[in-house]
Scaffold this motif. Structure first.
Motif, short mmCIF file in Angstrom:
data_model
loop_
_atom_site.label_atom_id
_atom_site.label_comp_id
_atom_site.label_asym_id
_atom_site.label_seq_id
_atom_site.Cartn_x
_atom_site.Cartn_y
_atom_site.Cartn_z
N MET A 41 14.54 -58.96 17.55
CA MET A 41 15.65 -58.07 17.21
C MET A 41 15.93 -58.10 15.72
O MET A 41 16.14 -57.05 15.09
N THR A 42 15.94 -59.30 15.13
CA THR A 42 16.17 -59.40 13.69
C THR A 42 15.06 -58.69 12.92
O THR A 42 15.32 -57.96 11.96
N PHE A 43 13.82 -58.91 13.34
CA PHE A 43 12.66 -58.26 12.72
C PHE A 43 12.84 -56.75 12.73
O PHE A 43 12.63 -56.07 11.71
N ALA A 44 13.21 -56.20 13.89
CA ALA A 44 13.33 -54.74 14.02
C ALA A 44 14.44 -54.19 13.12
O ALA A 44 14.27 -53.15 12.47
N ILE B 260 9.20 -58.87 5.41
CA ILE B 260 9.25 -58.82 6.87
C ILE B 260 8.80 -60.14 7.47
O ILE B 260 9.26 -60.54 8.55
N ALA B 261 7.91 -60.86 6.78
CA ALA B 261 7.53 -62.20 7.24
C ALA B 261 8.72 -63.15 7.15
O ALA B 261 8.99 -63.92 8.08
N SER B 262 9.44 -63.08 6.05
CA SER B 262 10.65 -63.90 5.91
C SER B 262 11.65 -63.57 7.00
O SER B 262 12.31 -64.46 7.55
N ALA B 263 11.78 -62.28 7.31
CA ALA B 263 12.70 -61.86 8.38
C ALA B 263 12.25 -62.40 9.73
O ALA B 263 13.06 -62.85 10.54
N GLY B 264 10.94 -62.36 9.99
CA GLY B 264 10.42 -62.86 11.25
C GLY B 264 10.65 -64.35 11.42
O GLY B 264 10.88 -64.83 12.54
N PHE B 265 10.62 -65.09 10.32
CA PHE B 265 10.80 -66.53 10.37
C PHE B 265 12.27 -66.94 10.48
O PHE B 265 12.56 -68.11 10.78
N LEU B 266 13.21 -66.03 10.23
CA LEU B 266 14.63 -66.39 10.22
C LEU B 266 15.06 -67.05 11.53
O LEU B 266 15.76 -68.07 11.52
N ASP B 267 14.66 -66.47 12.65
CA ASP B 267 15.10 -66.97 13.96
C ASP B 267 13.96 -67.56 14.77
O ASP B 267 14.03 -67.63 16.00
N MET B 268 12.90 -67.99 14.09
CA MET B 268 11.78 -68.64 14.78
C MET B 268 11.94 -70.14 14.64
O MET B 268 11.90 -70.68 13.53
N ASP B 269 12.11 -70.82 15.76
CA ASP B 269 12.42 -72.25 15.73
C ASP B 269 11.38 -73.08 15.01
O ASP B 269 11.70 -74.08 14.35
N MET C 118 2.12 -64.57 14.11
CA MET C 118 3.04 -63.52 13.70
C MET C 118 2.47 -62.72 12.53
O MET C 118 2.51 -61.49 12.52
N LEU C 119 1.91 -63.41 11.54
CA LEU C 119 1.35 -62.73 10.37
C LEU C 119 0.16 -61.85 10.78
O LEU C 119 0.04 -60.70 10.34
N LEU C 120 -0.72 -62.39 11.62
CA LEU C 120 -1.87 -61.59 12.09
C LEU C 120 -1.40 -60.38 12.89
O LEU C 120 -1.98 -59.30 12.78
N ASN C 121 -0.35 -60.56 13.68
CA ASN C 121 0.13 -59.44 14.49
C ASN C 121 0.74 -58.33 13.65
O ASN C 121 0.62 -57.15 14.00
N VAL C 122 1.40 -58.68 12.55
CA VAL C 122 1.88 -57.65 11.64
C VAL C 122 0.69 -56.82 11.14
O VAL C 122 0.73 -55.59 11.10
N ALA C 123 -0.39 -57.52 10.78
CA ALA C 123 -1.61 -56.82 10.32
C ALA C 123 -2.21 -55.98 11.44
O ALA C 123 -2.70 -54.87 11.19
#
Length: 553
Positions: free
Chosen positions: A295-298, A414-423, A514-519
């Protein structure tokens, strides 16, 4: 689509000429129906899934199977999209297999399909298995044996394996050319199920595909296989349906959030792409444990789109300088003289980030938030440079454009955003990102190259410079020649990303994934030399399959 110089109302008395873009409208406005999660149905699915999981886990761990059978079962689990239920079991088995089977003489008993599958699975999980596994299939001239040409299943498996290659894997370069040639020529003569698999693989290699969409496709293909495992197939369908219920609930929340921003009235210059942003989030972080991160990513992706369109399709240079200066202070000050639209957009960004910062402070993750804000500042700073080039009609060198463009594409942000709520994104992970490691460089460069490869036509028509144009100018070559070189450069970034994901790795595997999936999403959105984000009809079928149309169970 027409370019680009037009006026919108502002708080300035003098009419301002703006570089507006003729963006296509939102195609989903009337197609995202309200959705209320049926808790009883959800719980029934969950209960059945738990029973099926136990059965599949028992099959996965059963003794007495050959190595080929074990790898094939792991592959089925992964391709059907249910490996997130068995991460530990699969990891333990692959570690065990990798320790035991290091003598390539052992592989002489395997056919091409099995050897290539084992190679691909090992590499995709970060185990640096040698290409020596393929030596038995090479003739005295160092070429793949012609006797393999009629082994379509083996060729397809080798073709998929060739996409996990790294620099120096010369045999896999040959494998890609060899398999592509023979699969293309032999495809029309295959039975329907295998022909569909070959056609899709040539269009979309598995390793570069969006995991959730590839699972959706493979479920129907696997169902056509008369020897399919009924328990595994039922688990795959139920799991896909269950996650779709969560996605649909979240998608309604994202669209409500977008409407609450009053984006159409407050940000009329910008693309309305809330559905596409959530699609990108699901493509990147599809697993149930990443619901909050998704959700944060989106939401951040939607805000990036809004700010990107200020710099690219609305602001004047003077306004963009003021906006960037304010972003450096990150206090919202000094923007009174900007247009109503820019001030509203910036206020929306500030409000959202304030809420995120407060939430992360409670979770003692301020270190992640600080990196995220620094990436916003860098993003806006580099966008000012890019806008200056565009608005002054300056065409920079390719090197300068890529250096700056790897930031403006938003990949770091967007990588920083993805990591915000990733434990698993600990302070060490955030610090690793800050060192600008090879993986981040390759990942961000890929994002810029694939975006400009796809978006060149749209940007060219509105007078905006792209990496392709810069490359054409530097090397004095045609657009088609430049496009071919771009595909080579994009492939090189994949080789680096593949290599940097081999063990030992500096961060946990879900961060790498996550990084590979963005690509991977980028490959799907832009690969047809059309910007599928700006022109969303390109990815409409993917969105319907993943988010809109329920799978029949």
């Amino acid at each position: 689509m027409a370019s680009a110089q037009a006026s919108l109302p502002s708080n300035n008395r003098q009419e301002t000429v703006r570089p507006l873009a003729d963006f296509p409208e939102n195609i989903w406005a009337d197609h995202i129906a309200p959705f209320t999660l049926d808790k009883q149905e959800y719980e029934m699915c969950e209960r059945e899934i738990q029973i099926l999981k136990a059965e599949v886990a028992s099959m996965l761990l059963a003794t007495g199977k050959t190595m080929t059978e074990r790898f094939d079962f792991i592959d089925k689990i992964e391709r059907l999209g249910v490996s997130h239920h068995f991460d530990i079991e699969i990891e333990n088995q692959l570690q065990e297999f990798f320790k035991v089977y290091t003598n390539f003489g052992e592989y002489s008993a395997y056919d091409l399909s099995s050897a290539a599958l084992q190679f691909r699975l090992f590499r995709q999980h970060g185990f640096n298995i040698s290409c020596g596994i393929f030596d038995q299939f090479i003739d005295a001239k160092g070429m793949f044996k012609e006797s393999l040409c009629n082994d379509t299943k083996g060729l397809l498996s080798l073709y998929e394996a060739s996409h996990v290659r790294t620099h120096g894997d010369e045999i896999l370069e040959e494998a890609l050319a060899f398999t592509s040639t023979h699969l293309t020529s032999g495809g029309p003569h295959l039975d329907s199920t295998l022909a569909k698999q070959v056609k899709h693989a040539l269009e979309q290699p598995l390793h570069k595909g969006i995991p959730r969409y590839e699972a959706w496709r493979y479920i129907s293909i696997y169902e056509e296989d008369e020897s399919h495992n009924k328990v595994l197939l039922r688990l795959a369908k139920l799991d896909y349906h269950l996650l779709q219920m969560s996605y649909k609930e979240d998608l309604c929340e994202i669209t409500r959030w977008g409407k609450g921003l009053e984006s159409v009235s407050k940000f009329p210059y910008a693309r309305d792409r809330f559905v596409e942003c959530y699609f990108w989030a699901v493509g990147t972080l599809y697993e149930p444990q990443h619901s909050l991160a998704r959700m944060t990513f989106a939401k951040v992706a939607a805000l990036i789109t809004m700010i990107d369109d200020i710099y690219d399709a609305y602001g004047t240079l003077d306004e963009l300088q003021i906006l960037t200066d304010s972003a450096e202070r990150w206090d919202g000050s000094g923007v009174d003289q900007l247009s109503d639209y820019i001030r509203a957009s910036y206020a929306t960004l500030q409000k959202f980030n304030k809420e995120v910062g407060e939430d992360l402070a409670k979770k003692q993750r301020t270190y992640a938030f600080n990196k995220y804000i620094e990436d916003w500042k860098q993003y806006m700073r580099t966008n000012l440079t890019q806008s200056r080039w565009f608005l002054t009609k300056e065409l920079p060198s390719f090197a300068d454009y890529i250096s700056n463009g790897a930031i403006t594409i938003g990949a770091y942000l967007i990588a920083s955003a993805g990591f915000l709520d990733m434990d698993s994104a600990s302070e060490d992970v955030i610090n690793w990102m800050s060192t600008n490691p090879k993986l981040m460089v390759a990942y961000s460069t890929h994002s810029r190259l694939i975006n400009d490869y796809g978006g060149h036509k749209f940007d060219k028509e509105r007078g905006s410079s792209t990496a392709l144009e810069c490359f054409m100018k530097d090397h004095n070559i045609s657009e088609e020649e430049a496009a071919k070189k771009f595909r080579e450069m994009i492939e090189n970034t994949w080789k680096v990303m593949n290599e940097e994901c081999l063990r030992p790795t500096p961060i946990p595997r879900d961060g790498l994934k996550m990084l590979l999936n963005v690509a991977r999403v980028g490959e799907t959105v832009y690969k047809h030399r059309i910007d599928g984000f700006t022109e969303p009809h390109v990815i409409k079928d993917h969105i319907r399959a993943m988010l809109v149309d329920f799978m029949s169970i």
